[in-house]
Design a protein around this motif. Structure first.
Motif: not given
Length: 274
Positions: A142-151, A235-237, A249-254
């Protein structure tokens, strides 16, 4: 509050002009703050027509010098948003013939601080983030699908959270954003990688999220308890979980993903006006 009746009309005006729910809420809140300022500091004002440019300028100075309990000032961006809400309020009042002159023409917007660019993800860092997801379990898929959708398409966080299963066309490799910013709908390409991982998620992981649920809420991406995400929970989960598996070493969010998409496309001279 003396002028509270105008707030209800202002809200109806914004809604009728297809402003997003969030914008309506923000503008009405900031308009109310200004009217409260009038109530407190200009008690002699009994008519909106009597609000002058000097009073508006005084309010702008109030915002500039305001400090909260921690001694923190308002960011220039916040000040600008409050002033834009005020200008919209008086635009509405003139449009409805409730006043004759606009005192907000005196407003000058503060210069917004330049954002630091150190947290912008490079292409290499985005790929590290994508590859860090564990595809051995439903959460990782699920997390990979979400990241791929964002990018893939630079979708806004709120838009991704509101996606329904039927909004995605894997055959055409597109996603339909229903009522995005400004209540506008649009069709975005998502490409083969996002399509592949979304299909993997639908086939192997989404049913796991629905385990124990009586009804399917219909949202595309679900939490481990089968509930739709919001900006905070995703963002949290998702983002924090993924980041723990990297050396970034970065603050990363959606939003970091959306910002990265825009930056990478611009560097490659691609039009991002969609």
């Amino acid at each position: 509050m003396k002028f509270e009746k105008y707030l209800n009309s202002f809200k109806e005006y914004l809604e009728s002009n297809k402003f997003s729910e969030r914008t309506v809420e923000t503008y009405c809140s900031y308009a109310k703050q200004f009217l409260s300022f009038i109530d407190e500091y200009y008690q002699r004002i009994t008519s909106l027509e009597k609000i002058t440019k000097d009073i508006v300028l005084d309010y702008q100075n109030y915002l500039t010098n305001y400090k909260n309990e921690k001694g923190e000032s308002l960011a220039n961006k916040t000040q600008s948003l409050k002033l834009r809400a005020l200008k919209k309020l008086f635009f509405f009042l003139i449009r409805k013939d409730l006043i004759l002159k606009d005192p907000t023409t005196i407003i000058t917007f503060p210069k917004e601080e330049q954002r630091l660019t150190r947290n912008i993800l490079s292409e290499k860092e985005v790929f590290e983030l994508l590859d860090s997801t564990k595809l051995r379990d439903p959460i990782g898929i699920r997390n990979r699908a979400i990241l791929e959708m964002f990018y893939a398409c630079g979708i806004r966080t709120s838009e991704l959270c509101n996606l329904r299963v039927h909004d995605v066309d894997l055959k055409e490799q597109t996603v339909t954003i229903v009522k995005g910013k400004g209540n506008k709908s649009r069709l975005l390409p998502i490409g083969q990688y996002a399509s592949f991982y979304i299909q993997q998620y639908l086939e192997k992981a989404r049913k796991y999220m629905l385990k124990g649920k009586m009804n399917d809420p219909g949202y595309l991406f679900l939490s481990q308890r089968g509930n739709p995400f919001n900006k905070s929970t995703i963002n949290k989960t998702v983002m924090k979980t993924v980041c723990r598996n990297t050396n970034l070493n970065k603050s990363i969010s959606c939003y970091s993903m959306r910002h990265a998409v825009a930056t990478h496309l611009l560097r490659n001279k691609v039009d991002i006006m969609y």
